[in-house]
Design a protein around this motif. Structure first.
Motif, PDB file in Angstrom:
ATOM      1  N   GLU A   1       1.943  -0.462   5.071  1.00 27.28           N
ATOM      2  CA  GLU A   1       2.213   0.847   4.493  1.00 27.28           C
ATOM      3  C   GLU A   1       1.312   1.002   3.258  1.00 27.28           C
ATOM      4  OE1 GLU A   1       6.142   2.743   2.702  1.00 27.28           O
ATOM      5  OE2 GLU A   1       6.557   1.226   4.240  1.00 27.28           O
ATOM      6  N   LEU A   2       0.775   2.215   3.023  1.00 28.67           N
ATOM      7  CA  LEU A   2      -0.136   2.388   1.888  1.00 28.67           C
ATOM      8  C   LEU A   2       0.622   2.551   0.567  1.00 28.67           C
ATOM      9  CD1 LEU A   2      -2.734   4.873   3.444  1.00 28.67           C
ATOM     10  CD2 LEU A   2      -2.844   2.386   3.370  1.00 28.67           C
ATOM     11  N   LEU A   3      -0.013   2.166  -0.515  1.00 34.46           N
ATOM     12  CA  LEU A   3       0.574   2.376  -1.843  1.00 34.46           C
ATOM     13  C   LEU A   3      -0.006   3.680  -2.390  1.00 34.46           C
ATOM     14  CD1 LEU A   3       0.751  -0.874  -1.636  1.00 34.46           C
ATOM     15  CD2 LEU A   3       0.759  -0.792  -4.110  1.00 34.46           C
ATOM     16  N   ASP A   4       0.719   4.767  -2.221  1.00 35.08           N
ATOM     17  CA  ASP A   4       0.176   6.088  -2.531  1.00 35.08           C
ATOM     18  C   ASP A   4      -0.290   6.244  -3.985  1.00 35.08           C
ATOM     19  OD1 ASP A   4       0.770   6.635   0.050  1.00 35.08           O
ATOM     20  OD2 ASP A   4       2.685   7.635  -0.387  1.00 35.08           O
ATOM     21  N   ASP A   5       0.406   5.622  -4.908  1.00 29.36           N
ATOM     22  CA  ASP A   5       0.101   5.827  -6.326  1.00 29.36           C
ATOM     23  C   ASP A   5      -1.239   5.252  -6.769  1.00 29.36           C
ATOM     24  OD1 ASP A   5       2.614   6.713  -6.224  1.00 29.36           O
ATOM     25  OD2 ASP A   5       3.526   5.066  -7.368  1.00 29.36           O
ATOM     26  N   HIS A   6      -1.783   4.330  -6.007  1.00 29.21           N
ATOM     27  CA  HIS A   6      -2.975   3.629  -6.490  1.00 29.21           C
ATOM     28  C   HIS A   6      -4.227   3.885  -5.653  1.00 29.21           C
ATOM     29  CE1 HIS A   6      -1.184   1.274  -9.753  1.00 29.21           C
ATOM     30  NE2 HIS A   6      -0.086   1.370  -9.027  1.00 29.21           N
ATOM     31  N   ILE A   7      -4.134   4.785  -4.674  1.00 29.14           N
ATOM     32  CA  ILE A   7      -5.305   5.034  -3.825  1.00 29.14           C
ATOM     33  C   ILE A   7      -6.385   5.743  -4.627  1.00 29.14           C
ATOM     34  CG2 ILE A   7      -6.166   6.289  -1.798  1.00 29.14           C
ATOM     35  CD1 ILE A   7      -3.456   5.745  -0.491  1.00 29.14           C
ATOM     36  N   GLN A   8      -7.604   5.252  -4.484  1.00 28.99           N
ATOM     37  CA  GLN A   8      -8.726   5.790  -5.235  1.00 28.99           C
ATOM     38  C   GLN A   8      -9.721   6.346  -4.238  1.00 28.99           C
ATOM     39  OE1 GLN A   8      -8.259   5.749  -8.375  1.00 28.99           O
ATOM     40  NE2 GLN A   8     -10.082   7.030  -8.577  1.00 28.99           N
TER      41      GLN A   8
ATOM     42  N   ALA B   1      -1.123  -6.062  -7.471  1.00 28.45           N
ATOM     43  CA  ALA B   1      -1.693  -6.961  -6.456  1.00 28.45           C
ATOM     44  C   ALA B   1      -0.588  -7.514  -5.563  1.00 28.45           C
ATOM     45  CB  ALA B   1      -2.453  -8.098  -7.132  1.00 28.45           C
ATOM     46  N   LYS B   2       0.514  -7.926  -6.174  1.00 26.01           N
ATOM     47  CA  LYS B   2       1.644  -8.451  -5.389  1.00 26.01           C
ATOM     48  C   LYS B   2       2.206  -7.364  -4.474  1.00 26.01           C
ATOM     49  CE  LYS B   2       2.964 -11.935  -8.656  1.00 26.01           C
ATOM     50  NZ  LYS B   2       3.380 -11.828 -10.039  1.00 26.01           N
ATOM     51  N   LYS B   3       2.288  -6.123  -5.018  1.00 20.92           N
ATOM     52  CA  LYS B   3       2.800  -5.007  -4.202  1.00 20.92           C
ATOM     53  C   LYS B   3       1.889  -4.769  -3.004  1.00 20.92           C
ATOM     54  CE  LYS B   3       4.987  -2.083  -7.639  1.00 20.92           C
ATOM     55  NZ  LYS B   3       4.738  -0.864  -8.424  1.00 20.92           N
ATOM     56  N   ILE B   4       0.560  -4.854  -3.229  1.00 20.73           N
ATOM     57  CA  ILE B   4      -0.390  -4.627  -2.127  1.00 20.73           C
ATOM     58  C   ILE B   4      -0.164  -5.659  -1.026  1.00 20.73           C
ATOM     59  CG2 ILE B   4      -2.854  -4.715  -1.485  1.00 20.73           C
ATOM     60  CD1 ILE B   4      -3.473  -3.395  -4.206  1.00 20.73           C
ATOM     61  N   VAL B   5       0.036  -6.913  -1.442  1.00 20.16           N
ATOM     62  CA  VAL B   5       0.263  -7.969  -0.449  1.00 20.16           C
ATOM     63  C   VAL B   5       1.536  -7.676   0.340  1.00 20.16           C
ATOM     64  CG1 VAL B   5       0.792 -10.417  -0.137  1.00 20.16           C
ATOM     65  CG2 VAL B   5      -1.021  -9.731  -1.715  1.00 20.16           C
ATOM     66  N   LEU B   6       2.612  -7.342  -0.365  1.00 22.97           N
ATOM     67  CA  LEU B   6       3.898  -7.138   0.313  1.00 22.97           C
ATOM     68  C   LEU B   6       3.934  -5.844   1.132  1.00 22.97           C
ATOM     69  CD1 LEU B   6       6.356  -8.338  -2.473  1.00 22.97           C
ATOM     70  CD2 LEU B   6       5.710  -9.570  -0.405  1.00 22.97           C
ATOM     71  N   LYS B   7       3.454  -4.752   0.501  1.00 22.51           N
ATOM     72  CA  LYS B   7       3.603  -3.450   1.149  1.00 22.51           C
ATOM     73  C   LYS B   7       2.456  -3.161   2.129  1.00 22.51           C
ATOM     74  CE  LYS B   7       4.964   1.235  -0.013  1.00 22.51           C
ATOM     75  NZ  LYS B   7       4.945   2.291  -1.018  1.00 22.51           N
ATOM     76  N   HIS B   8       1.219  -3.320   1.672  1.00 25.01           N
ATOM     77  CA  HIS B   8       0.075  -2.953   2.518  1.00 25.01           C
ATOM     78  C   HIS B   8      -0.197  -4.005   3.600  1.00 25.01           C
ATOM     79  CE1 HIS B   8      -4.050  -0.892   2.837  1.00 25.01           C
ATOM     80  NE2 HIS B   8      -4.075  -1.876   3.721  1.00 25.01           N
ATOM     81  N   ILE B   9      -0.324  -5.261   3.177  1.00 27.98           N
ATOM     82  CA  ILE B   9      -0.742  -6.292   4.135  1.00 27.98           C
ATOM     83  C   ILE B   9       0.414  -6.706   5.049  1.00 27.98           C
ATOM     84  CG2 ILE B   9      -1.787  -8.583   4.393  1.00 27.98           C
ATOM     85  CD1 ILE B   9      -3.200  -8.111   1.720  1.00 27.98           C
ATOM     86  N   ILE B  10       1.587  -6.923   4.463  1.00 24.39           N
ATOM     87  CA  ILE B  10       2.714  -7.355   5.296  1.00 24.39           C
ATOM     88  C   ILE B  10       3.437  -6.143   5.895  1.00 24.39           C
ATOM     89  CG2 ILE B  10       4.911  -8.625   5.333  1.00 24.39           C
ATOM     90  CD1 ILE B  10       3.752 -10.406   3.102  1.00 24.39           C
TER      91      ILE B  10
ATOM     92  N   VAL C   1      -5.392  -1.979 -10.418  1.00 20.66           N
ATOM     93  CA  VAL C   1      -4.669  -3.062  -9.750  1.00 20.66           C
ATOM     94  C   VAL C   1      -4.523  -4.265 -10.693  1.00 20.66           C
ATOM     95  CG1 VAL C   1      -4.567  -4.569  -7.734  1.00 20.66           C
ATOM     96  CG2 VAL C   1      -5.605  -2.308  -7.538  1.00 20.66           C
ATOM     97  N   ASP C   2      -3.395  -4.318 -11.368  1.00 15.62           N
ATOM     98  CA  ASP C   2      -3.133  -5.516 -12.180  1.00 15.62           C
ATOM     99  C   ASP C   2      -2.359  -6.513 -11.314  1.00 15.62           C
ATOM    100  OD1 ASP C   2      -0.616  -4.458 -11.992  1.00 15.62           O
ATOM    101  OD2 ASP C   2      -0.423  -3.930 -14.106  1.00 15.62           O
ATOM    102  N   GLY C   3      -1.874  -7.580 -11.917  1.00 11.51           N
ATOM    103  CA  GLY C   3      -1.192  -8.618 -11.155  1.00 11.51           C
ATOM    104  C   GLY C   3       0.013  -8.100 -10.375  1.00 11.51           C
TER     105      GLY C   3
END
Lengths: 130, 176
Positions: free
Chosen positions: A113-120, A101-110, A96-98
């Motif tokens: 929806e999950l970010l499939d490429d970065h799930i650990q 992080a922005k994608k997580i805020v927009l996609k996951h929190i708002i 999770v770089d900068g």
């Protein structure tokens, strides 16, 4: 604008007290936990922390808690971030770089929806017991 | 491997927090040629043999990680200091605390960049735990200080985005 002092912080806090009390319980439980061990720091977790604060602030999600923890055992995909949002599964994201992080805020929190490429979902192969 | 001097500061200060320190002082002296950092804590400290082991990258505190035998915090800084011909001094006494003082010569080509002090301080203030952190900065003719206790007393918390954004602005405005 003049320099922000401790007194200014006190005043701002008083001004916002009403706002704080309006928060609903659901939002209060949202948190972002950033892995800030030696591995996290080396991989740029501080930039990630900064990106989350900026992105959450820009999008008005000011009551999400931003926390830190040590190494989560996935040093190979640092920086790692655990995202806890009510109504969503708790997810650990890796690399999770900068920008992410922005994608997580927009996609996951708002967008909820999950970010499939970065799930650990598991630690590095070399520390999984055979 | 860490990239900036601030990364080492984060790492070493976190060690103090994890050693159960209630008071941590981070002193940064940024003079013309020398960047000197002193981190003092009143944590659990180390005896001579533990300190020797802590400098070994294949050692970590048993309490911290049970199955792993890697601890890179101190070895990383020692390596960076050796590469850049800086100096490091570690003093530690069990139950009293630890002081780590290191300095880089800014003119040495192998000295890492200083890094982002604002985000480093912000992340240390945000780190969980009941500890007070005093940050003191000085250079040739100026000085400034930040205290976690005072900041919490003023803003109330250090983990909501709202307060973190304000603390960040406060640090940007007052940092040297």
């Amino acid at each position: 604008m003049s320099k922000l002092t401790l007194d200014d912080l006190r005043k701002l806090r008083e001004e916002k007290t009403q706002e704080f009390s309006r928060r609903n319980n659901e939002q209060d439980k949202s948190s972002i936990i950033i892995g800030m061990g030696t591995c996290g720091i080396a991989a740029g977790a501080k930039e990630t922390l900064n990106a989350f604060i900026e992105a959450l602030d820009t999008n008005g999600l000011t009551n999400v808690k931003v926390k830190q923890t040590g190494c989560m055992g996935s040093c190979n995909v640092e920086p790692t971030v655990e995202v806890v949002i009510p109504g969503m599964p708790t997810v650990v994201y890796g690399n999770v770089d900068g920008t992410v992080a922005k994608k997580i805020v927009l996609k996951h929190i708002i967008g909820k929806e999950l970010l499939d490429d970065h799930i650990q979902d598991k630690p590095a192969m070399d520390i999984i017991e055979n | 491997m860490h990239y900036t001097v601030c990364d080492y500061i984060s790492d070493i200060t976190q060690n103090s927090i994890e050693a159960g320190a209630s008071v941590i002082t981070l002193d940064i002296n940024d003079n013309n040629n020398i960047f000197e950092v002193t981190i003092t804590d009143n944590g659990k400290g180390m005896d001579e043999s533990t300190l020797k082991k802590a400098l070994n990258p294949f050692y970590t505190d048993e309490d911290k990680k049970h199955d792993r035998e890697i601890g890179l915090g101190l070895p990383f800084i020692v390596q960076a200091i050796q590469q850049a011909q800086g100096e490091i001094l570690i003093k530690s006494e069990p139950n009293i605390g630890t002081t780590i003082k290191f300095s880089f010569n800014k003119n040495n080509i192998d000295t890492p960049p200083v890094g982002d002090k604002v985000i480093t301080y912000l992340s240390l203030l945000n780190f969980p735990g009941e500890f007070n952190l005093d940050i003191q900065e000085h250079n040739n003719d100026k000085a400034t200080s930040f205290s976690k206790k005072e900041i919490i007393e003023a803003i109330g918390e250090t983990d909501s985005v709202e307060s973190l954004s304000l603390i960040k602005q406060y640090l940007i405005d007052n940092i040297l």
